[in-house]
Motif scaffolding. Structure first.
Motif, PDB file in Angstrom:
ATOM      1  N   TRP A 296       0.829  -1.203   0.000  1.00 26.34           N
ATOM      2  CA  TRP A 296       0.000   0.000   0.000  1.00 26.34           C
ATOM      3  C   TRP A 296       0.864   1.253   0.000  1.00 26.34           C
ATOM      4  CZ3 TRP A 296      -4.869  -0.436   3.626  1.00 26.34           C
ATOM      5  CH2 TRP A 296      -5.618  -1.547   3.247  1.00 26.34           C
ATOM      6  N   ASN A 297       1.944   1.231   0.748  1.00 32.16           N
ATOM      7  CA  ASN A 297       2.872   2.355   0.800  1.00 32.16           C
ATOM      8  C   ASN A 297       3.521   2.555  -0.572  1.00 32.16           C
ATOM      9  OD1 ASN A 297       4.677   4.337   1.636  1.00 32.16           O
ATOM     10  ND2 ASN A 297       5.875   2.996   2.934  1.00 32.16           N
ATOM     11  N   PHE A 298       3.979   1.464  -1.157  1.00 33.29           N
ATOM     12  CA  PHE A 298       4.725   1.519  -2.418  1.00 33.29           C
ATOM     13  C   PHE A 298       3.827   1.846  -3.613  1.00 33.29           C
ATOM     14  CE2 PHE A 298       6.496  -0.473  -6.227  1.00 33.29           C
ATOM     15  CZ  PHE A 298       7.796  -0.010  -6.211  1.00 33.29           C
ATOM     16  N   ILE A 299       2.615   1.279  -3.636  1.00 26.13           N
ATOM     17  CA  ILE A 299       1.766   1.394  -4.821  1.00 26.13           C
ATOM     18  C   ILE A 299       1.322   2.840  -5.062  1.00 26.13           C
ATOM     19  CG2 ILE A 299      -0.542   1.081  -3.834  1.00 26.13           C
ATOM     20  CD1 ILE A 299      -1.027  -1.062  -5.987  1.00 26.13           C
ATOM     21  N   ARG A 300       1.475   3.695  -4.039  1.00 27.21           N
ATOM     22  CA  ARG A 300       1.159   5.116  -4.210  1.00 27.21           C
ATOM     23  C   ARG A 300       2.078   5.791  -5.224  1.00 27.21           C
ATOM     24  NH1 ARG A 300       1.977   8.071   0.931  1.00 27.21           N
ATOM     25  NH2 ARG A 300       3.737   6.648   1.109  1.00 27.21           N
ATOM     26  N   LEU A 301       3.231   5.196  -5.498  1.00 25.72           N
ATOM     27  CA  LEU A 301       4.119   5.729  -6.513  1.00 25.72           C
ATOM     28  C   LEU A 301       3.527   5.565  -7.908  1.00 25.72           C
ATOM     29  CD1 LEU A 301       7.407   4.244  -5.047  1.00 25.72           C
ATOM     30  CD2 LEU A 301       6.793   6.672  -5.057  1.00 25.72           C
ATOM     31  N   LEU A 302       2.636   4.594  -8.060  1.00 32.79           N
ATOM     32  CA  LEU A 302       2.046   4.273  -9.359  1.00 32.79           C
ATOM     33  C   LEU A 302       0.631   4.816  -9.520  1.00 32.79           C
ATOM     34  CD1 LEU A 302       3.240   0.569  -9.342  1.00 32.79           C
ATOM     35  CD2 LEU A 302       3.979   2.270 -11.016  1.00 32.79           C
ATOM     36  N   GLY A 303      -0.171   4.714  -8.474  1.00 31.91           N
ATOM     37  CA  GLY A 303      -1.570   5.100  -8.562  1.00 31.91           C
ATOM     38  C   GLY A 303      -1.962   6.051  -7.447  1.00 31.91           C
ATOM     39  N   ARG A 304      -3.094   6.721  -7.632  1.00 28.23           N
ATOM     40  CA  ARG A 304      -3.563   7.714  -6.666  1.00 28.23           C
ATOM     41  C   ARG A 304      -5.003   7.389  -6.268  1.00 28.23           C
ATOM     42  NH1 ARG A 304      -2.159  13.576  -9.088  1.00 28.23           N
ATOM     43  NH2 ARG A 304      -3.117  14.159  -7.085  1.00 28.23           N
ATOM     44  N   SER A 305      -5.248   7.239  -4.987  1.00 27.36           N
ATOM     45  CA  SER A 305      -6.604   7.037  -4.480  1.00 27.36           C
ATOM     46  C   SER A 305      -7.290   8.389  -4.313  1.00 27.36           C
ATOM     47  CB  SER A 305      -6.566   6.266  -3.161  1.00 27.36           C
ATOM     48  OG  SER A 305      -5.669   6.866  -2.257  1.00 27.36           O
ATOM     49  N   LEU A 306      -8.578   8.363  -4.050  1.00 24.85           N
ATOM     50  CA  LEU A 306      -9.326   9.614  -3.904  1.00 24.85           C
ATOM     51  C   LEU A 306      -8.774  10.478  -2.773  1.00 24.85           C
ATOM     52  CD1 LEU A 306     -12.988   8.336  -4.358  1.00 24.85           C
ATOM     53  CD2 LEU A 306     -11.720   9.827  -5.928  1.00 24.85           C
TER      54      LEU A 306
ATOM     55  N   ALA B  61       1.898  19.724  -9.777  1.00 20.22           N
ATOM     56  CA  ALA B  61       0.976  20.751  -9.305  1.00 20.22           C
ATOM     57  C   ALA B  61      -0.360  20.168  -8.861  1.00 20.22           C
ATOM     58  CB  ALA B  61       0.735  21.781 -10.410  1.00 20.22           C
ATOM     59  N   THR B  62      -0.676  18.959  -9.320  1.00 21.90           N
ATOM     60  CA  THR B  62      -1.938  18.315  -8.933  1.00 21.90           C
ATOM     61  C   THR B  62      -1.775  17.367  -7.764  1.00 21.90           C
ATOM     62  OG1 THR B  62      -1.730  16.331 -10.347  1.00 21.90           O
ATOM     63  CG2 THR B  62      -2.584  18.352 -11.381  1.00 21.90           C
ATOM     64  N   ASP B  63      -0.547  17.234  -7.242  1.00 26.97           N
ATOM     65  CA  ASP B  63      -0.259  16.161  -6.276  1.00 26.97           C
ATOM     66  C   ASP B  63       0.304  16.736  -4.972  1.00 26.97           C
ATOM     67  OD1 ASP B  63       0.585  13.845  -4.913  1.00 26.97           O
ATOM     68  OD2 ASP B  63       1.072  12.824  -6.783  1.00 26.97           O
ATOM     69  N   PRO B  64      -0.452  16.688  -3.880  1.00 25.20           N
ATOM     70  CA  PRO B  64       0.020  17.240  -2.608  1.00 25.20           C
ATOM     71  C   PRO B  64       0.819  16.260  -1.756  1.00 25.20           C
ATOM     72  CG  PRO B  64      -2.231  16.520  -2.358  1.00 25.20           C
ATOM     73  CD  PRO B  64      -1.857  16.228  -3.790  1.00 25.20           C
ATOM     74  N   ILE B  65       1.033  15.041  -2.248  1.00 23.25           N
ATOM     75  CA  ILE B  65       1.582  13.969  -1.412  1.00 23.25           C
ATOM     76  C   ILE B  65       2.970  13.523  -1.858  1.00 23.25           C
ATOM     77  CG2 ILE B  65       1.252  11.551  -0.731  1.00 23.25           C
ATOM     78  CD1 ILE B  65      -1.769  12.090  -0.776  1.00 23.25           C
ATOM     79  N   ARG B  66       3.210  13.417  -3.151  1.00 22.58           N
ATOM     80  CA  ARG B  66       4.417  12.775  -3.667  1.00 22.58           C
ATOM     81  C   ARG B  66       5.423  13.807  -4.163  1.00 22.58           C
ATOM     82  NH1 ARG B  66      -0.309  10.943  -4.659  1.00 22.58           N
ATOM     83  NH2 ARG B  66      -0.868   8.749  -4.361  1.00 22.58           N
ATOM     84  N   THR B  67       6.706  13.512  -3.981  1.00 23.71           N
ATOM     85  CA  THR B  67       7.761  14.416  -4.438  1.00 23.71           C
ATOM     86  C   THR B  67       8.415  13.949  -5.727  1.00 23.71           C
ATOM     87  OG1 THR B  67       9.409  13.262  -3.084  1.00 23.71           O
ATOM     88  CG2 THR B  67       8.290  15.163  -2.083  1.00 23.71           C
ATOM     89  N   ALA B  68       8.381  12.635  -6.009  1.00 18.17           N
ATOM     90  CA  ALA B  68       8.951  12.077  -7.253  1.00 18.17           C
ATOM     91  C   ALA B  68      10.388  12.526  -7.461  1.00 18.17           C
ATOM     92  CB  ALA B  68       8.078  12.442  -8.447  1.00 18.17           C
ATOM     93  N   LEU B  69      11.231  12.311  -6.471  1.00 20.73           N
ATOM     94  CA  LEU B  69      12.623  12.758  -6.583  1.00 20.73           C
ATOM     95  C   LEU B  69      13.482  11.829  -7.452  1.00 20.73           C
ATOM     96  CD1 LEU B  69      13.255  14.037  -2.939  1.00 20.73           C
ATOM     97  CD2 LEU B  69      12.598  15.355  -4.964  1.00 20.73           C
TER      98      LEU B  69
ATOM     99  N   TYR C 229       9.192   3.666   6.421  1.00 23.82           N
ATOM    100  CA  TYR C 229       9.637   4.842   5.685  1.00 23.82           C
ATOM    101  C   TYR C 229       8.607   5.218   4.624  1.00 23.82           C
ATOM    102  CZ  TYR C 229      14.377   4.160   7.644  1.00 23.82           C
ATOM    103  OH  TYR C 229      15.458   4.020   8.477  1.00 23.82           O
ATOM    104  N   ASP C 230       8.496   6.506   4.356  1.00 22.69           N
ATOM    105  CA  ASP C 230       7.546   7.025   3.383  1.00 22.69           C
ATOM    106  C   ASP C 230       8.204   7.025   2.002  1.00 22.69           C
ATOM    107  OD1 ASP C 230       5.734   8.403   1.839  1.00 22.69           O
ATOM    108  OD2 ASP C 230       5.329   9.937   3.340  1.00 22.69           O
ATOM    109  N   TYR C 231       7.831   6.052   1.167  1.00 27.91           N
ATOM    110  CA  TYR C 231       8.458   5.925  -0.149  1.00 27.91           C
ATOM    111  C   TYR C 231       7.993   7.002  -1.132  1.00 27.91           C
ATOM    112  CZ  TYR C 231       9.559   1.424   1.912  1.00 27.91           C
ATOM    113  OH  TYR C 231      10.004   0.442   2.764  1.00 27.91           O
ATOM    114  N   ALA C 232       6.893   7.692  -0.805  1.00 24.14           N
ATOM    115  CA  ALA C 232       6.366   8.706  -1.722  1.00 24.14           C
ATOM    116  C   ALA C 232       7.191   9.984  -1.720  1.00 24.14           C
ATOM    117  CB  ALA C 232       4.916   9.027  -1.374  1.00 24.14           C
ATOM    118  N   VAL C 233       8.059  10.167  -0.719  1.00 23.87           N
ATOM    119  CA  VAL C 233       8.832  11.417  -0.628  1.00 23.87           C
ATOM    120  C   VAL C 233      10.332  11.182  -0.643  1.00 23.87           C
ATOM    121  CG1 VAL C 233       6.968  12.547   0.645  1.00 23.87           C
ATOM    122  CG2 VAL C 233       8.823  11.437   1.916  1.00 23.87           C
ATOM    123  N   MET C 234      10.775   9.939  -0.605  1.00 23.85           N
ATOM    124  CA  MET C 234      12.200   9.627  -0.471  1.00 23.85           C
ATOM    125  C   MET C 234      12.967   9.929  -1.755  1.00 23.85           C
ATOM    126  SD  MET C 234      13.820   5.983   0.775  1.00 23.85           S
ATOM    127  CE  MET C 234      13.020   6.090   2.379  1.00 23.85           C
ATOM    128  N   GLY C 235      14.190  10.420  -1.587  1.00 22.31           N
ATOM    129  CA  GLY C 235      15.079  10.669  -2.708  1.00 22.31           C
ATOM    130  C   GLY C 235      16.402   9.961  -2.513  1.00 22.31           C
TER     131      GLY C 235
END
Length: 545
Positions: free
Chosen positions: A44-54, A217-225, A531-537
């Motif tokens: 669930w933590n990792f899959i946020r890198l690929l998809g976005r829930s409501l 600009a549409t994503d308040p959660i992920r940094t995609a570093l 660890y939060d994989y959505a913000v890690m660089g």
């Protein structure tokens, strides 16, 4: 740097630098990358890198994760009676081929995960191992509507005050009907997050590359570093530790900690300790006692197992005190609703109460004990060793329990989560770990305690608890908006479930985790307990500011 720096500092080595490859490792494969079919917290933590829930989560200042809109523009709008919830999608969110994400894609995702017959035909041969809250609360397949391309409406059979938590589940990650590969396994969700699957060799390797149509600009959660993320799969626990220490990998994806021998070495070396964190994870290690299998159908037999358990030895299998605290309740400290309680005291040293166990065996008409089997994941060596410690403790009172090894990838969707398989093979005890599906007592307790949550596949109520009292308490608590009143109800559910003796919590989990020297922007995810994989660089010579 210092020991436990991420916990102490909140964010370790903060950075906005983009580029490089983040390298993860895992002892087995994912249970599934299909958002309808996964129930592991790390997935669930990792899959946020690929998809976005409501809806998604960010860390809250009080230590409790905060709900924030993700794919939706705002949190849900509830009707006055609490039975209708409306979400409006952000404009400009695209799949990796440039196609706009629509409300119909969310609707289709909810149907295929919670009402597969409405999509694939009657009784489809498909295992859906993910959470089924929406199937329980929606009026049916007609309970999710897409009245226009940017609006999703959910209609409930009864009010549910915390519906935003359900909207944050992976089952609301959009899926395009024209890309659904049923009955073939999906290599991941249709990418609307910052990454897409570039390569997936099951049991060997997963490689993610950037989604060229993701808009920060549409994503308040992920940094995609990172430019790329790789996951080495099917690596032994010892090899994962070696890869981390040698610098060939950056993070252990599962987030459950290093092997016991490695733990001892890391904690004993001042230099290595600086790369170690020891957070509470929100997980509880427990085992489930199936109330429908053999002698364990008798509550006194189940209570005998509880009393005979050597929780201290089971904790030692995980590495001793740094691995966690001895547990006596289902709800862990930190979850709203936790209240100290010990239904089955196992002595001041937590090694078991043999006389109490023998007394319960006599009440069950089994003074000489009985035979059963224990299921455990062999690639999670600490869990497997804890199962061996449990078997040894039970043998002291004549309960003969053989430990059967299984792999993580098949554990829930083919073994532990399939009641018919457990019955066929006489597996009365299942090793288990659990954390809240969402940060509220209901999110922790409902799937493992509610009789209506029992499923023929993907089951999480592994003890097959059927209690009218528990079900009634869960229903009443789900409607209550007052947090303190609701917390008291969750504590009552905990006590009522423990009285049935279908689950034995033995450790409130802390992990001893090692972070590689290259990782940046490292923080714990309060929602997922790792660890939060959505913000890690990652620091890399090719990285750019």
């Amino acid at each position: 740097m210092s020991f436990n720096a991420v916990v102490k500092e909140g964010t370790f080595n903060p950075s906005t630098r983009r580029g490089g490859t983040l390298r993860l490792a895992r002892t087995d494969d994912f249970d599934s990358l299909d958002p309808a079919d996964t129930y592991y917290a790390y997935t669930w933590n990792f899959i946020r890198l690929l998809g976005r829930s409501l809806v998604g989560y960010v860390n809250g200042r009080s230590g409790v994760p905060e709900l924030v809109p993700d794919l939706a523009e705002s949190l849900g709008e509830a009707s006055d009676d609490g039975r209708t919830w409306t979400y409006r999608l952000r404009r400009g969110v695209l799949f990796d081929d440039g196609t706009p994400v629509t409300s119909e894609d969310v609707r289709y995702a909810v149907l295929r995960s919670n009402f597969p017959g409405s999509v694939y035909g009657p009784e489809p041969e498909v295992v859906r191992g993910g959470p089924q809250y929406l199937a329980q609360y929606l009026t049916g397949p007609d309970g999710v509507e897409a009245p226009d391309p940017h609006t999703v409406v959910f209609r409930l059979k009864e009010p549910f005050a915390g519906f935003d938590y359900l909207a944050a589940l992976p089952t609301t990650i959009p899926v395009r009907a024209d890309r659904d590969t049923y009955p073939e396994e999906r290599p991941g969700p249709d990418a609307c997050g910052p990454y897409r699957t570039a390569e997936y060799v099951r049991g060997k390797l997963l490689r993610l590359e950037r989604n060229p149509h993701w808009d920060a600009a549409t994503d308040p959660i992920r940094t995609a570093l990172p430019d790329e993320i790789t996951v080495a799969l099917g690596v032994s626990g010892e090899e994962v530790d070696r890869l981390l220490r040698s610098g060939e990998a950056d993070i252990d994806l599962a987030g459950v900690g290093v092997q016991p021998e490695t733990q001892d070495q890391l904690l004993a070396d001042a230099g290595l300790r600086e790369r170690v964190d020891n957070p509470h994870t929100g997980f509880v290690w427990l085992y489930c006692i199936n109330s429908r299998i053999g002698p364990l159908a008798d509550v006194h037999a189940r209570r005998a197992v509880q009393y005979a358990t050597d929780k201290l030895a089971m904790r030692e299998a995980y590495g001793g005190e740094p691995a966690g605290d001895i547990a006596t309740t289902l709800l862990p400290p930190g979850i709203h609703g936790y209240a100290p309680y010990d239904r089955y005291p196992v002595g001041p040293d937590a090694t078991g109460d043999v006389e109490a166990a023998r007394r319960e065996l006599r009440l069950a008409g089994l003074p000489d004990g009985f035979e059963t089997k224990i299921a455990a994941r062999r690639d999670r060596r600490k869990e497997y060793n804890a199962a061996l410690a449990l078997s040894a403790a039970l043998a002291r009172v004549g309960i003969r329990a053989e430990v059967l090894p299984f792999s993580s990838g098949e554990y829930f969707n083919k073994v532990a989560g399939v009641p018919a398989y457990l019955r066929e093979h006489g597996i009365g005890i299942v090793m288990f770990g659990w954390a809240a599906d969402f940060p509220d007592g209901f999110g922790y307790l409902q799937q493992i305690c509610d009789s209506r949550a029992i499923k023929s596949a993907g089951n999480q109520n592994l003890g097959e608890l059927r209690s009218t009292r528990v079900d009634t308490l869960l229903d009443s608590g789900s409607r209550v908006t007052d947090a303190d009143v609701r917390a008291g109800i969750w504590a009552s559910v905990d006590r009522a479930a423990m009285d049935e003796a279908v689950m034995c919590p033995y450790m409130y989990v802390k992990s001893v985790i090692y972070r590689g020297s290259r990782v940046t922007n490292v923080r714990m995810s309060q929602a997922y307990g790792m660890y939060d994989y959505a913000v890690m660089g990652v620091e890399d010579a090719s990285s750019e500011d």
